[in-house]
Scaffold this motif. Sequence first.
Motif, PDB file in Angstrom:
ATOM      1  N   TYR A  25     -15.620   3.814  53.269  1.00  0.00           N
ATOM      2  CA  TYR A  25     -16.055   4.965  52.491  1.00  0.00           C
ATOM      3  C   TYR A  25     -14.986   6.063  52.451  1.00  0.00           C
ATOM      4  N   PHE A  26     -14.193   6.178  53.540  1.00  0.00           N
ATOM      5  CA  PHE A  26     -13.249   7.286  53.656  1.00  0.00           C
ATOM      6  C   PHE A  26     -11.828   6.920  53.240  1.00  0.00           C
ATOM      7  N   LYS A  27     -11.554   5.646  53.003  1.00  0.00           N
ATOM      8  CA  LYS A  27     -10.197   5.256  52.660  1.00  0.00           C
ATOM      9  C   LYS A  27     -10.235   4.064  51.720  1.00  0.00           C
ATOM     10  N   ALA A  28      -9.527   4.174  50.596  1.00  0.00           N
ATOM     11  CA  ALA A  28      -9.513   3.088  49.616  1.00  0.00           C
ATOM     12  C   ALA A  28      -8.607   1.952  50.103  1.00  0.00           C
ATOM     13  N   GLY A  29      -8.793   0.772  49.511  1.00  0.00           N
ATOM     14  CA  GLY A  29      -7.931  -0.361  49.788  1.00  0.00           C
ATOM     15  C   GLY A  29      -8.258  -1.117  51.056  1.00  0.00           C
ATOM     16  N   GLN A  30      -9.470  -0.977  51.573  1.00  0.00           N
ATOM     17  CA  GLN A  30      -9.835  -1.645  52.821  1.00  0.00           C
ATOM     18  C   GLN A  30     -10.764  -2.834  52.588  1.00  0.00           C
ATOM     19  N   HIS A  31     -10.748  -3.391  51.371  1.00  0.00           N
ATOM     20  CA  HIS A  31     -11.517  -4.602  51.077  1.00  0.00           C
ATOM     21  C   HIS A  31     -10.550  -5.655  50.548  1.00  0.00           C
ATOM     22  N   GLY A  32     -10.293  -6.697  51.361  1.00  0.00           N
ATOM     23  CA  GLY A  32      -9.347  -7.746  50.974  1.00  0.00           C
ATOM     24  C   GLY A  32     -10.056  -8.899  50.281  1.00  0.00           C
ATOM     25  N   ARG A  33      -9.355  -9.554  49.381  1.00  0.00           N
ATOM     26  CA  ARG A  33      -9.881 -10.722  48.671  1.00  0.00           C
ATOM     27  C   ARG A  33      -8.932 -11.893  48.865  1.00  0.00           C
ATOM     28  N   TRP A  34      -9.491 -13.084  49.151  1.00  0.00           N
ATOM     29  CA  TRP A  34      -8.698 -14.266  49.462  1.00  0.00           C
ATOM     30  C   TRP A  34      -9.227 -15.457  48.664  1.00  0.00           C
ATOM     31  N   ASP A  35      -8.295 -16.314  48.226  1.00  0.00           N
ATOM     32  CA  ASP A  35      -8.652 -17.437  47.362  1.00  0.00           C
ATOM     33  C   ASP A  35      -9.218 -18.617  48.144  1.00  0.00           C
ATOM     34  N   SER A  36      -9.017 -18.673  49.457  1.00  0.00           N
ATOM     35  CA  SER A  36      -9.512 -19.792  50.256  1.00  0.00           C
ATOM     36  C   SER A  36      -9.594 -19.381  51.711  1.00  0.00           C
ATOM     37  N   TRP A  37     -10.373 -20.153  52.488  1.00  0.00           N
ATOM     38  CA  TRP A  37     -10.470 -19.907  53.923  1.00  0.00           C
ATOM     39  C   TRP A  37      -9.121 -20.179  54.586  1.00  0.00           C
ATOM     40  N   GLN A  38      -8.400 -21.196  54.142  1.00  0.00           N
ATOM     41  CA  GLN A  38      -7.097 -21.514  54.715  1.00  0.00           C
ATOM     42  C   GLN A  38      -6.121 -20.357  54.531  1.00  0.00           C
ATOM     43  N   GLN A  39      -6.103 -19.775  53.333  1.00  0.00           N
ATOM     44  CA  GLN A  39      -5.212 -18.634  53.096  1.00  0.00           C
ATOM     45  C   GLN A  39      -5.579 -17.465  54.004  1.00  0.00           C
ATOM     46  N   PHE A  40      -6.867 -17.174  54.139  1.00  0.00           N
ATOM     47  CA  PHE A  40      -7.310 -16.072  54.991  1.00  0.00           C
ATOM     48  C   PHE A  40      -6.919 -16.315  56.441  1.00  0.00           C
ATOM     49  N   ALA A  41      -7.093 -17.568  56.921  1.00  0.00           N
ATOM     50  CA  ALA A  41      -6.798 -17.878  58.313  1.00  0.00           C
ATOM     51  C   ALA A  41      -5.303 -17.825  58.607  1.00  0.00           C
ATOM     52  N   GLU A  42      -4.465 -18.219  57.618  1.00  0.00           N
ATOM     53  CA  GLU A  42      -3.026 -18.296  57.851  1.00  0.00           C
ATOM     54  C   GLU A  42      -2.314 -16.961  57.637  1.00  0.00           C
ATOM     55  N   GLU A  43      -2.812 -16.120  56.754  1.00  0.00           N
ATOM     56  CA  GLU A  43      -2.090 -14.919  56.376  1.00  0.00           C
ATOM     57  C   GLU A  43      -2.628 -13.644  57.013  1.00  0.00           C
ATOM     58  N   THR A  44      -3.661 -13.741  57.841  1.00  0.00           N
ATOM     59  CA  THR A  44      -4.178 -12.565  58.548  1.00  0.00           C
ATOM     60  C   THR A  44      -4.316 -12.888  60.029  1.00  0.00           C
ATOM     61  N   VAL A  45      -4.591 -11.859  60.827  1.00  0.00           N
ATOM     62  CA  VAL A  45      -4.802 -12.061  62.260  1.00  0.00           C
ATOM     63  C   VAL A  45      -6.282 -11.988  62.623  1.00  0.00           C
ATOM     64  N   PHE A  46      -7.133 -11.944  61.633  1.00  0.00           N
ATOM     65  CA  PHE A  46      -8.557 -11.856  61.931  1.00  0.00           C
ATOM     66  C   PHE A  46      -9.065 -13.141  62.581  1.00  0.00           C
ATOM     67  N   VAL A  47      -8.521 -14.289  62.193  1.00  0.00           N
ATOM     68  CA  VAL A  47      -8.975 -15.568  62.751  1.00  0.00           C
ATOM     69  C   VAL A  47      -8.215 -15.890  64.029  1.00  0.00           C
ATOM     70  N   THR A  48      -6.907 -15.672  64.036  1.00  0.00           N
ATOM     71  CA  THR A  48      -6.090 -16.044  65.186  1.00  0.00           C
ATOM     72  C   THR A  48      -5.944 -14.918  66.196  1.00  0.00           C
ATOM     73  N   GLY A  49      -6.330 -13.711  65.844  1.00  0.00           N
ATOM     74  CA  GLY A  49      -6.116 -12.565  66.707  1.00  0.00           C
ATOM     75  C   GLY A  49      -7.231 -12.325  67.708  1.00  0.00           C
ATOM     76  N   ASP A  50      -7.200 -11.147  68.307  1.00  0.00           N
ATOM     77  CA  ASP A  50      -8.133 -10.766  69.354  1.00  0.00           C
ATOM     78  C   ASP A  50      -9.504 -10.450  68.767  1.00  0.00           C
ATOM     79  N   ARG A  51     -10.550 -11.060  69.328  1.00  0.00           N
ATOM     80  CA  ARG A  51     -11.912 -10.871  68.815  1.00  0.00           C
ATOM     81  C   ARG A  51     -12.452  -9.473  69.124  1.00  0.00           C
ATOM     82  N   ASP A  52     -11.990  -8.866  70.214  1.00  0.00           N
ATOM     83  CA  ASP A  52     -12.465  -7.527  70.560  1.00  0.00           C
ATOM     84  C   ASP A  52     -11.755  -6.457  69.750  1.00  0.00           C
ATOM     85  N   MET A  53     -10.455  -6.641  69.501  1.00  0.00           N
ATOM     86  CA  MET A  53      -9.713  -5.657  68.729  1.00  0.00           C
ATOM     87  C   MET A  53     -10.231  -5.605  67.292  1.00  0.00           C
TER      88      MET A  53
END
Length: 303
Positions: A25-53
């Motif tokens: 709500y307070f900052k634009a550009g914080q909604h990402g769109r990805w063409d596949s689960w593989q692309q999301f998993a490989e190009e971000t740290v949300f899947v491979t990164g720290d679950r608590d962070m």
Amino acid sequence: MTQPTTAARHLWDYDHPYYCAEGNYFKAGQHGRWDSWQQFAEETVFVTGDRDMNLLFRWDWQRSGNRHTLLLFFVIQRKGFNCSQEIAVTEADEPAVRQFLVECAQAMRETWEPLLPATTNHDTDTAAEPVCICGHPSERHFEDVCQTCGCGDYLEPRDAAEVIDRWRQAALKARAELESEREVSPRLLAQRQEMAEERYAWQQRGDRAEAELRRVADETAATETPWPTVTDFSIEAWETDMWVGVTYKRQTLDEARERRDSFRRRFPDARLRIVRWDETSTVVEADPEPAAGARQDEAQPHA
């Protein structure tokens, strides 16, 4: 009465309560769109990164016909802000997505100890207790009447799948339309405000330049030297019912096009044109007029 059996449910079979708005709500550009689960998993740290962070606090798997969309909502705890991700997925992605969600759920449970146990056994693939469409198990029904809620027609969810899916799709469509309205209105307001601020800044620059030109003209009026013809290009945007200048003093058409493209990246829904200024104004390039009945943000008008 026949004892029903219930097969394991898929992730897209769940409709979570309420909803979460996409982005921040307070900052634009914080909604990402990805063409596949593989692309999301490989190009971000949300899947491979720290679950608590990157704490996942909500997910929604939406299905519309053969189209599947996974929405993930994160809190970036070290920075104190939330964001969302929209991923085009397929049924084949379900095992990988389920494993990811199980790990995120474990992190959430550990965050909520001792109110939630650290390990639970929700949503396994083993056979579950047969339940009626009303949500209560078959053992609570007597002659098709639920002794808990009074439901008068025992019906297994798999027998009502077609009806349930039709109702669910209608509800998802209505919710999507409501969310679209909620998203478009603030976005248009923000765009108009930014355009107005930029227009005001350019107007101030123009006023100062005009004052400077008057001063120079007064100083050199006695020489009677004619002013040279100057050609400038400006960018104008259509706002409500008139063209409004948003960028001035571009000396070449290429510079004007570059500025127009930059402006369009910031305001993708804006209708723009390039105007050449010399002795008179001439429209050089202009976006096409929207089709009859279409809205400026390219959404279709409601009936």
